[in-house]
Design a protein around this motif. Structure first.
Motif, PDB file in Angstrom:
ATOM      1  N   ASN A 145      -9.922  38.741 -43.425  1.00 50.74           N
ATOM      2  CA  ASN A 145     -10.857  39.118 -42.364  1.00 50.74           C
ATOM      3  C   ASN A 145     -10.181  40.056 -41.371  1.00 50.74           C
ATOM      4  N   LEU A 146     -10.962  40.969 -40.822  1.00 52.34           N
ATOM      5  CA  LEU A 146     -10.461  41.924 -39.837  1.00 52.34           C
ATOM      6  C   LEU A 146     -11.268  41.812 -38.547  1.00 52.34           C
ATOM      7  N   HIS A 147     -10.583  41.902 -37.430  1.00 53.92           N
ATOM      8  CA  HIS A 147     -11.265  41.925 -36.133  1.00 53.92           C
ATOM      9  C   HIS A 147     -12.160  43.162 -36.069  1.00 53.92           C
ATOM     10  N   ALA A 193     -21.343  39.576 -33.250  1.00 51.66           N
ATOM     11  CA  ALA A 193     -21.224  38.215 -33.776  1.00 51.66           C
ATOM     12  C   ALA A 193     -20.564  38.268 -35.148  1.00 51.66           C
ATOM     13  N   TYR A 194     -20.034  37.128 -35.573  1.00 53.53           N
ATOM     14  CA  TYR A 194     -19.533  36.960 -36.932  1.00 53.53           C
ATOM     15  C   TYR A 194     -20.338  35.852 -37.603  1.00 53.53           C
ATOM     16  N   ALA A 195     -20.444  35.940 -38.919  1.00 46.65           N
ATOM     17  CA  ALA A 195     -21.226  34.932 -39.645  1.00 46.65           C
ATOM     18  C   ALA A 195     -20.548  34.584 -40.968  1.00 46.65           C
ATOM     19  N   THR A 196     -20.822  33.382 -41.449  1.00 51.06           N
ATOM     20  CA  THR A 196     -20.332  32.963 -42.759  1.00 51.06           C
ATOM     21  C   THR A 196     -21.360  32.048 -43.410  1.00 51.06           C
ATOM     22  N   ILE A 197     -21.445  32.139 -44.717  1.00 54.37           N
ATOM     23  CA  ILE A 197     -22.416  31.353 -45.482  1.00 54.37           C
ATOM     24  C   ILE A 197     -22.006  29.872 -45.472  1.00 54.37           C
ATOM     25  N   TRP A 198     -23.011  29.005 -45.556  1.00 54.69           N
ATOM     26  CA  TRP A 198     -22.822  27.546 -45.512  1.00 54.69           C
ATOM     27  C   TRP A 198     -23.162  26.967 -46.880  1.00 54.69           C
ATOM     28  N   ASN A 199     -22.133  26.586 -47.660  1.00 51.92           N
ATOM     29  CA  ASN A 199     -22.475  26.039 -48.975  1.00 51.92           C
ATOM     30  C   ASN A 199     -21.400  25.156 -49.603  1.00 51.92           C
ATOM     31  N   GLU A 200     -20.315  24.856 -48.870  1.00 50.47           N
ATOM     32  CA  GLU A 200     -19.233  24.094 -49.496  1.00 50.47           C
ATOM     33  C   GLU A 200     -18.491  23.345 -48.415  1.00 50.47           C
ATOM     34  N   ILE A 201     -17.806  22.261 -48.790  1.00 47.85           N
ATOM     35  CA  ILE A 201     -17.223  21.357 -47.808  1.00 47.85           C
ATOM     36  C   ILE A 201     -16.159  22.046 -46.952  1.00 47.85           C
ATOM     37  N   GLY A 202     -15.539  23.095 -47.476  1.00 47.26           N
ATOM     38  CA  GLY A 202     -14.598  23.859 -46.671  1.00 47.26           C
ATOM     39  C   GLY A 202     -15.268  24.486 -45.461  1.00 47.26           C
ATOM     40  N   ASP A 203     -16.537  24.857 -45.599  1.00 49.62           N
ATOM     41  CA  ASP A 203     -17.290  25.404 -44.468  1.00 49.62           C
ATOM     42  C   ASP A 203     -17.482  24.347 -43.389  1.00 49.62           C
ATOM     43  N   ALA A 204     -17.721  23.107 -43.812  1.00 49.65           N
ATOM     44  CA  ALA A 204     -17.902  22.010 -42.859  1.00 49.65           C
ATOM     45  C   ALA A 204     -16.596  21.722 -42.117  1.00 49.65           C
ATOM     46  N   LYS A 205     -15.476  21.785 -42.813  1.00 49.75           N
ATOM     47  CA  LYS A 205     -14.181  21.576 -42.162  1.00 49.75           C
ATOM     48  C   LYS A 205     -13.919  22.680 -41.133  1.00 49.75           C
ATOM     49  N   PHE A 206     -14.301  23.899 -41.484  1.00 55.93           N
ATOM     50  CA  PHE A 206     -14.166  25.041 -40.576  1.00 55.93           C
ATOM     51  C   PHE A 206     -15.000  24.820 -39.316  1.00 55.93           C
ATOM     52  N   LEU A 207     -16.234  24.380 -39.496  1.00 54.68           N
ATOM     53  CA  LEU A 207     -17.108  24.099 -38.354  1.00 54.68           C
ATOM     54  C   LEU A 207     -16.489  23.028 -37.461  1.00 54.68           C
ATOM     55  N   SER A 208     -16.038  21.937 -38.052  1.00 51.72           N
ATOM     56  CA  SER A 208     -15.454  20.847 -37.276  1.00 51.72           C
ATOM     57  C   SER A 208     -14.261  21.331 -36.464  1.00 51.72           C
ATOM     58  N   ASN A 237      -9.808  29.482 -45.526  1.00 55.56           N
ATOM     59  CA  ASN A 237     -10.201  30.505 -46.506  1.00 55.56           C
ATOM     60  C   ASN A 237     -11.691  30.858 -46.389  1.00 55.56           C
ATOM     61  N   ILE A 238     -12.094  31.180 -45.158  1.00 56.96           N
ATOM     62  CA  ILE A 238     -13.486  31.506 -44.855  1.00 56.96           C
ATOM     63  C   ILE A 238     -13.644  33.016 -44.716  1.00 56.96           C
ATOM     64  N   GLU A 239     -14.671  33.540 -45.330  1.00 52.86           N
ATOM     65  CA  GLU A 239     -14.978  34.973 -45.201  1.00 52.86           C
ATOM     66  C   GLU A 239     -15.961  35.181 -44.046  1.00 52.86           C
ATOM     67  N   LEU A 240     -15.537  35.978 -43.068  1.00 49.91           N
ATOM     68  CA  LEU A 240     -16.382  36.286 -41.912  1.00 49.91           C
ATOM     69  C   LEU A 240     -17.004  37.671 -42.084  1.00 49.91           C
ATOM     70  N   SER A 241     -18.301  37.760 -41.834  1.00 56.96           N
ATOM     71  CA  SER A 241     -19.017  39.039 -41.893  1.00 56.96           C
ATOM     72  C   SER A 241     -19.474  39.430 -40.491  1.00 56.96           C
ATOM     73  N   SER A 242     -19.501  40.694 -40.233  1.00 56.75           N
ATOM     74  CA  SER A 242     -19.869  41.188 -38.902  1.00 56.75           C
ATOM     75  C   SER A 242     -21.369  41.382 -38.768  1.00 56.75           C
ATOM     76  N   ILE A 243     -21.885  41.065 -37.581  1.00 56.67           N
ATOM     77  CA  ILE A 243     -23.278  41.346 -37.218  1.00 56.67           C
ATOM     78  C   ILE A 243     -23.242  42.326 -36.052  1.00 56.67           C
ATOM     79  N   TYR A 244     -24.039  43.397 -36.164  1.00 55.64           N
ATOM     80  CA  TYR A 244     -23.967  44.476 -35.172  1.00 55.64           C
ATOM     81  C   TYR A 244     -25.167  44.545 -34.247  1.00 55.64           C
ATOM     82  N   SER A 245     -26.208  43.765 -34.539  1.00 57.26           N
ATOM     83  CA  SER A 245     -27.390  43.797 -33.682  1.00 57.26           C
ATOM     84  C   SER A 245     -28.038  42.426 -33.633  1.00 57.26           C
ATOM     85  N   GLY A 246     -28.618  42.115 -32.466  1.00 57.23           N
ATOM     86  CA  GLY A 246     -29.345  40.859 -32.335  1.00 57.23           C
ATOM     87  C   GLY A 246     -30.715  40.913 -32.968  1.00 57.23           C
TER      88      GLY A 246
END
Length: 821
Positions: free
Chosen positions: A482-484, A490-505, A557-566
């Motif tokens: 991931n790059l700043h 905003a940044y976003a990541t898909i929710w579909n695996e337990i690693g995502d839940a650990k990241f959220l916690s 090991n989470i992939e972050l995607s950039s959001i450029y507009s609300g």
């Protein structure tokens, strides 16, 4: 020949002169073995003493610590010459993994495992006695045999039991079962710190004791493995051969040598006038036992069961009026252990030759298991396979005919770059087949445990099986970079695996504010499915939040995607009510028991372990005996595990729960905890009833076998999922659930049937389900959600946390905590 005999006599005399000064366990401990319960530290002390006294015959290996910091260790014992060459012997034995070994070992390797269940306590005492006898009067057996003794696989559970018993016992002990010392309190000493049954964890490795032990087991790969247990106080001793069903990968030799060991055990038991039985109850099918897992790695894997258990104490009068003493129980386990070493020693050459044959694969037909799906789930499966030293590969695009697991038929499939391939052309091919097979063949439907466990369903992956050659490439884990992005809002990541839940916690614990979308969003080129995490820069109150965010993304090991507009291209904008802030929740769970209620320690333990070791999220434990005086208003979520509940379902307690839910509380009920609310006013969940008016006359001796028509020990069902519901975010329209109970519930009239069973054709059930009970499941509830006032109640009919190995079910629990508002 005379010179060789002369050499052995001199060696035995020499060893005897040393070992005759060795203190017995009784002499060392200061009490006759079996008249007291030894603490784990005392057992360690004795093994260290023996190692110091006979360092040329014994090596002590410490391999880690339990969750409660007790040491895990095993002793390796043999003749002086064997110990001198022990590393060479060990490596020579592992040559079998090379298919065509340079040389065949000529030493038998026997591994004896004691007290995997802590309150089956005689075996740890027997381990000390066995160690002593093998180094003294049975020393001759060590000339061509390496014996490995692990005195206690579950130190935390055993000390829980032994310390409790030592506190409450009478002096002298009372053998009447009505005495307090025969009534072990909840949760008992059977399980480990997190209340897991370690004898169901050999394959799944969810617990630290199991994972550390397997590393050591893989270093040795013994030819014989015995798992020592205790059973009911009215049962005589049990030893091999095992009951049917045997898994079909078990070889003719493995069956025959079980019988040979059983025959030798029987010889000693007959001589002593001890009753025993074989070929009943304890089968060789489910792969995560201490007998089956070693069997699938070429060993003669066996369970030995002595009457006793947590009820027995130092002695108890059984139904035949006999005093079942700890002294006797220790003696039985000691004799069977040494008898097993004797049989192995006499057959060392044959054991080694057959061991080589078991692992041979180059002249066998190759099949390939292909797995496709979410990259993070594939990574997680890859980590699991590495622990078992199972080879797997990446592949590239290739069209071929293969059997589809989900469609239960042959299809045309094109492999993809992200797929992994697990071939059977490897030394652990039989373990591969056992873990990956879709349907396990049953030689007998009366089995001791679950009948389905296929890894593709465990991890939520599509699977294909082919005998065609598949291109194999070195596997590379999918590492995210991931790059700043200063331009991103905003940044976003898909929710579909337990690693995502650990990241959220982890983010929530660091005060990073996270949102999730309740509807699909398309923003620029980025598609965010329901439940995706959105970290909006304008929400943040932590100054260095991006530094924290990217560090945690790397950790998980989470992939972050950039959001450029609300403003979104489609779906809700970022400021919509449908993009909701995820709040920290105060979560509580019921535990313990009282006169009228008893929480399932296994279900409670799996949830506790998940929160503490995986999710790393705070969980408050409430003792059920204090339920009436606890204010539920302190909590956002209350989890009620499976169990038996009497007074919790009475009017007073139910009104208390209902009032809390009305005010905004979220309640999660597992399995039989649902019965608290079923068919009760104010709740729409109802037990499903099937009228079976047909009576069948059955001969008395066939009653047990006839009862399996109403039996479900564990089978996989295809579930229809409402993927639009927050409870199902991250899942598709289908889910394969492990069902371990025949309890069924009607579909909710006033609520959301998030998961349900619609049809019962052969494609939708994997494993054994009794004919009479099968129809109950049609149109039944699996996962439900009911709104009550300002709060919610979630029904988990199936235990998504069963033994904590069904990885694909865990996100339902996370969703029920964070996404149901």
């Amino acid at each position: 020949m005379k010179q060789l005999l002369h050499f052995f006599i001199i060696a035995l005399i020499s060893s005897y002169s040393i070992s005759q000064n060795l203190k017995s366990p009784s002499e060392f401990l200061g009490y006759e073995i079996g008249t007291e319960y030894s603490r784990h530290s005392q057992v360690i002390d004795y093994f260290e003493y023996v190692t110091k006294q006979m360092s040329e015959n014994v090596i002590l290996n410490y391999y880690g610590e339990t969750y409660e910091r007790r040491p895990l260790m095993y002793a390796v014992l043999s003749s002086k010459n064997n110990i001198k060459d022990i590393e060479e012997i060990r490596l020579s034995n592992l040559e079998v993994l090379n298919d065509k070994p340079k040389s065949i070992n000529n030493k038998a390797i026997v591994w004896l495992s004691y007290s995997v269940h802590g309150n089956e306590s005689s075996s740890t005492e027997a381990s000390m006695q066995t160690l002593y006898y093998l180094l003294t009067k049975n020393y001759d057996l060590l000339e061509n045999t390496i014996v490995i003794i692990d005195p206690c696989l579950n130190p935390d559970g055993r000390d829980r039991y032994a310390n409790w018993y030592n506190q409450v016992r009478t002096m002298p002990y009372t053998s009447d079962k009505i005495s307090k010392e025969h009534s072990e309190p909840w949760p008992g000493g059977r399980a480990n710190h997190y209340l897991f049954d370690l004898n169901r964890d050999w394959a799944w490795l969810t617990q630290i004791e199991s994972e550390l032990r397997l590393k050591e087991y893989q270093r040795w790969l013994p030819h014989v493995h015995v798992d020592f247990h205790e059973q009911g106080i009215d049962e005589p001793y049990y030893f091999a051969p095992a009951a049917e069903p045997y898994h079909e990968v078990i070889t003719k030799w493995q069956r025959e040598f079980q019988q040979a060991i059983g025959n030798n055990n029987a010889r000693y038991f007959d001589k002593n006038g001890w009753l025993y039985f074989t070929k009943e109850f304890f089968d060789l099918l489910y792969p995560s036992y201490g007998d089956t897992y070693p069997t699938y790695l070429g060993a003669i894997g066996m369970t030995y069961e002595q009457a006793g258990g947590g009820i027995a104490g130092l002695g108890i009068i059984n139904s035949e009026g006999n005093n079942l003493t700890l002294v006797d129980r220790i003696e039985h386990h000691t004799v069977s252990g040494i008898s097993t070493v004797e049989t192995s020693s006499l057959n060392a050459e044959k054991l080694n030759n057959e061991f080589v044959k078991f692992f041979s694969y180059k002249d066998k037909k190759t099949r390939n298991y292909i797995l496709n799906g979410d990259k993070d789930k594939i990574n997680k499966l890859g980590e699991f396979l590495k622990k078992h030293k199972i080879d797997f590969y990446s592949t590239k695009e290739q069209k071929l005919n293969a059997f589809s697991y989900n469609e239960n038929k042959s299809v045309s499939y094109t492999t993809k770059q992200g797929d992994i391939v697990v071939p059977t052309s490897q030394s652990r091919r039989k373990l591969v087949d056992v873990l990956f097979e879709r349907t396990t063949k049953l030689s007998d439907s009366v089995t001791y445990d679950i009948t389905a466990w296929s890894l593709p369903y465990v991890y939520g992956l599509n699977s294909y099986l082919t005998d065609k050659e598949v291109k194999k490439l070195d596997y590379k884990k999918n590492e995210k970079v991931n790059l700043h992005d200063k331009s991103a809002i905003a940044y976003a990541t898909i929710w579909n695996e337990i690693g995502d839940a650990k990241f959220l916690s982890s983010l929530l614990s660091k005060n990073i504010r996270v949102r999730h979308n309740k509807k699909d969003i398309q923003t620029g080129n980025l598609y965010l499915s329901k439940g995706s995490m959105i970290i909006y820069k304008g929400d943040q109150v932590v100054e260095n939040f991006e530094e924290i965010l990217f560090k945690e993304a790397k950790n998980f090991n989470i992939e972050l995607s950039s959001i450029y507009s609300g403003i979104s291209n489609s779906g809700p904008d970022l400021g919509s009510d449908s993009v909701e802030l995820i709040k920290n929740k105060k979560v509580a769970i019921l535990s313990g028991n009282n006169n009228q209620n008893s929480v399932s320690s296994l279900n409670y333990g799996s949830i506790w372990h998940f929160f503490e070791q995986e999710l790393k999220y705070p969980l408050i434990h409430l003792n059920i005996k204090d339920f009436n005086r606890i204010s539920l208003d302190k909590f956002d979520v209350l989890i009620i595990p499976d169990g038996y509940y009497g007074s919790i379902g009475n009017e007073r307690s139910l009104n208390k729960i209902k009032s809390w839910i009305y005010k905004g509380g979220n309640l999660i009920a597992f399995e039989d905890a649902i019965k608290i609310f079923s068919d009760k006013e104010g709740f729409s969940v109802k037990i499903k009833k099937i009228n079976d008016s047909k009576k069948q006359e059955v001969n008395f001796e066939n009653i047990s076998r006839n009862n399996i028509q109403n039996y479900l020990s564990g089978a996989i069902f295809k579930i229809k999922i409402d993927e639009t519901h927050p409870l199902a975010f991250g899942y598709g329209s289908e889910y394969y659930s492990l069902k371990t109970s025949t309890s069924t519930y009607e579909l909710l009239d006033y609520g959301f049937n998030v998961g349900k069973i619609e049809s019962l054709n052969n494609n939708n059930i994997i494993g054994f389900v009794g004919d009479k009970v099968k129809n109950k499941f049609k149109n039944s509830l699996v996962f439900g959600h009911e709104r009550i006032g300002g709060g919610n109640i979630i029904y988990f009919v199936d235990n998504i946390m069963f033994r904590s190995f069904w990885e694909n079910g865990k996100m339902f629990l996370v969703n029920s905590i964070f996404y149901i508002n």
